[in-house]
Design a protein around this motif. Structure first.
Motif, short mmCIF file in Angstrom:
data_model
loop_
_atom_site.label_atom_id
_atom_site.label_comp_id
_atom_site.label_asym_id
_atom_site.label_seq_id
_atom_site.Cartn_x
_atom_site.Cartn_y
_atom_site.Cartn_z
N PRO A 257 11.91 -2.00 -3.39
CA PRO A 257 11.89 -0.91 -4.36
C PRO A 257 10.69 0.02 -4.12
O PRO A 257 10.82 1.24 -4.15
CB PRO A 257 11.78 -1.63 -5.70
N GLN A 258 9.52 -0.56 -3.87
CA GLN A 258 8.32 0.27 -3.71
C GLN A 258 8.38 1.18 -2.49
O GLN A 258 7.70 2.20 -2.41
CB GLN A 258 7.04 -0.58 -3.70
N ASN A 259 9.21 0.83 -1.51
CA ASN A 259 9.36 1.68 -0.32
C ASN A 259 10.52 2.66 -0.45
O ASN A 259 10.86 3.35 0.51
CB ASN A 259 9.50 0.83 0.95
N TYR B 127 0.89 -1.18 0.00
CA TYR B 127 0.00 0.00 0.00
C TYR B 127 0.92 1.22 0.00
O TYR B 127 1.34 1.70 1.04
CB TYR B 127 -0.88 -0.03 1.25
N ASN B 128 1.30 1.65 -1.19
CA ASN B 128 2.37 2.65 -1.28
C ASN B 128 2.03 3.83 -2.18
O ASN B 128 1.20 3.71 -3.08
CB ASN B 128 3.65 2.00 -1.84
N ASN B 129 2.72 4.91 -1.93
CA ASN B 129 2.74 6.04 -2.85
C ASN B 129 4.14 6.13 -3.43
O ASN B 129 5.12 6.33 -2.68
CB ASN B 129 2.42 7.36 -2.13
N LYS C 178 6.98 14.14 2.50
CA LYS C 178 8.32 14.72 2.68
C LYS C 178 9.40 13.63 2.59
O LYS C 178 10.58 13.93 2.44
CB LYS C 178 8.45 15.42 4.04
N SER C 179 8.98 12.37 2.73
CA SER C 179 9.94 11.25 2.76
C SER C 179 10.35 10.84 1.35
O SER C 179 9.86 9.84 0.81
CB SER C 179 9.31 10.05 3.46
N ALA C 180 11.22 11.61 0.74
CA ALA C 180 11.62 11.35 -0.65
C ALA C 180 12.26 9.98 -0.80
O ALA C 180 13.12 9.59 -0.02
CB ALA C 180 12.57 12.45 -1.11
N LYS C 181 11.84 9.26 -1.85
CA LYS C 181 12.34 7.89 -2.10
C LYS C 181 13.40 7.87 -3.19
O LYS C 181 13.34 8.65 -4.13
CB LYS C 181 11.17 7.01 -2.55
N SER C 182 14.32 6.92 -3.08
CA SER C 182 15.34 6.68 -4.11
C SER C 182 16.10 7.97 -4.47
O SER C 182 16.12 8.42 -5.62
CB SER C 182 14.70 6.06 -5.37
N1 MTE Z 1 9.10 9.70 -3.25
C1 MTE Z 1 9.09 9.65 -4.60
N2 MTE Z 1 10.25 9.67 -5.26
N3 MTE Z 1 7.93 9.59 -5.30
C2 MTE Z 1 6.70 9.59 -4.67
O1 MTE Z 1 5.65 9.55 -5.35
N4 MTE Z 1 5.50 9.66 -2.54
C3 MTE Z 1 5.55 10.23 -1.19
C4 MTE Z 1 6.75 9.72 -0.38
N5 MTE Z 1 7.95 9.70 -1.19
C5 MTE Z 1 6.68 9.65 -3.25
C6 MTE Z 1 7.94 9.68 -2.57
C7 MTE Z 1 4.33 10.02 -0.45
S1 MTE Z 1 2.97 10.89 -0.99
C8 MTE Z 1 4.25 9.22 0.66
S2 MTE Z 1 2.83 9.15 1.62
C9 MTE Z 1 5.38 8.34 1.04
O2 MTE Z 1 6.46 8.41 0.11
C10 MTE Z 1 4.87 6.91 1.11
O3 MTE Z 1 5.89 6.05 1.55
P1 MTE Z 1 5.55 4.48 1.66
O4 MTE Z 1 4.95 4.08 0.34
O5 MTE Z 1 6.85 3.80 1.93
O6 MTE Z 1 4.56 4.34 2.78
#
Ligand code: MTE
Length: 326
Positions: A224-226, A84-86, A241-245
């Motif tokens: 990867p999805q997290n 369940y991810n964004n 605010k939690s930027a991924k990758s």
């Molecule tokens: N980082 C990137 N690169 N792209 C995204 O779409 N979504 C954000 C954030 N980081 C996002 C991102 C949002 S809206 C949320 S709520 C969280 O990641 C979700 O983290 P989770 O999927 O690990 O719970």
């Protein structure tokens, strides 16, 4: 995240409860924290992606001693946290990242740290993993959409990395730029955000010990999805605010724009601190639904100021008007 769009075709409507119901009800708490990474009781679709957790490398860690870093709440199941991810680069539906993010290539990976620093440097991911002791931190993550999870992350304070490059006296903000690779990220074809996804923090927020550079969760490297191979987790701010990758970290004098702030300025401010008293323009932020607790009809939890981390971070915002600086 939910956004009004005029012609991108991605308008999610007015509700903060956009949940793919079939998926939600089918995967309640089948896996408990502790059994995570063990047997996975499912097959097909998002389930199949979660099953790949078995192939994730273990990441050893020590329990964090940072005040507030170990929530006593029961962690969300690994299954829920990884399906369940964004992650809009892989699609807009909550189940899309679990289905499609396996194309993310996390090795080789480097992170450039630059800007107003004495020692700009490009770090290899293997070097970053060893830069400081990996700590387990159990943080509540509250999404601006109205749901929350409790996740055992593994990482260390972002301040440890920033100390390596020696920010200069004029440095006031930090910008985070994430990967935008059109070959592996189908979501980039959508115009919903101005890619790459970027985020920003004030320097004192970035230096706060709770600001986590995360490399893993549930005892293993990140899926990867997290946000593999590294992401931010700021427990007192909305999840976006939690930027991924992350691929670039830039130290700046001026406040940077952020992906969501650029997309909808009046809906997503720079600070984005969790605040039950400041509603999103289209919905209340007073309560939240804990993922894994019985679906849409489960009792909602009261949302707390700074997501319950007021004792640790409240001082950062003393004297500010949080209705204006939302
Ligand atoms: N980082 C990137 N690169 N792209 C995204 O779409 N979504 C954000 C954030 N980081 C996002 C991102 C949002 S809206 C949320 S709520 C969280 O990641 C979700 O983290 P989770 O999927 O690990 O719970």
């Amino acid at each position: 995240m939910l956004i009004r769009t005029h012609n991108s075709g991605f308008d999610h409507g007015n509700s903060s409860e956009i949940t793919p119901q079939g998926l939600y009800f089918s995967r309640r708490d089948l896996l408990k924290w502790g059994a995570a990474g063990g047997s996975v009781l499912a097959s097909g679709g998002a389930w199949a992606q979660a099953a790949k957790a078995d192939s994730l490398k273990a990441l050893s860690s020590v329990k964090s001693t940072v005040p507030g870093a170990l929530s006593m709440e029961t962690p969300t199941s690994f299954q829920d946290a990884s399906t369940y991810n964004n992650y809009y680069e892989f699609g807009l539906d909550k189940s899309d990242p679990a289905r499609y993010a396996h194309t993310l290539k996390t090795r080789p990976w480097t992170v450039r740290v630059e800007g107003l620093v004495n020692k700009p440097k490009t770090f290899d991911i293997e070097e970053l993993l060893k830069l400081s002791a990996q700590e387990e931190r159990i943080y509540r993550l509250r999404c601006v959409e109205g749901w929350s999870m409790v996740i055992p992350w593994i990482g260390y304070s972002l301040s440890k990395l920033l100390a390596q490059v020696e920010p200069q006296g004029s440095a006031k903000y930090v910008e985070f730029v994430t990967l935008a690779d059109s070959k592996t990220m189908p979501g980039l074809r959508s115009g919903v955000l101005d890619w790459p996804y970027t985020e920003g923090l004030r320097m004192d927020e970035a230096m706060h010990p709770l600001s986590l550079l995360a490399f893993g969760m549930y005892g293993k490297e990140l899926t990867p999805q997290n946000g593999a191979p590294l992401r931010l987790v700021l427990p007192w701010k909305y999840g976006f605010k939690s930027a991924k990758s992350i691929v670039t970290i830039r130290v700046l004098e001026k406040q940077p724009g952020t992906a969501w702030n650029k997309a909808a300025r009046n809906e997503y401010g720079f600070y984005s601190n969790v605040n039950p008293d400041v509603p999103h323009p289209r919905w209340s932020q007073a309560t939240e639904r804990r993922i894994g607790e019985g679906g849409l009809f489960a009792k909602r939890h009261k949302t707390l100021l700074f997501n319950g981390y007021e004792a640790q971070v409240g001082q950062l915002y003393a004297g500010m008007d949080l209705r204006k600086d939302y």
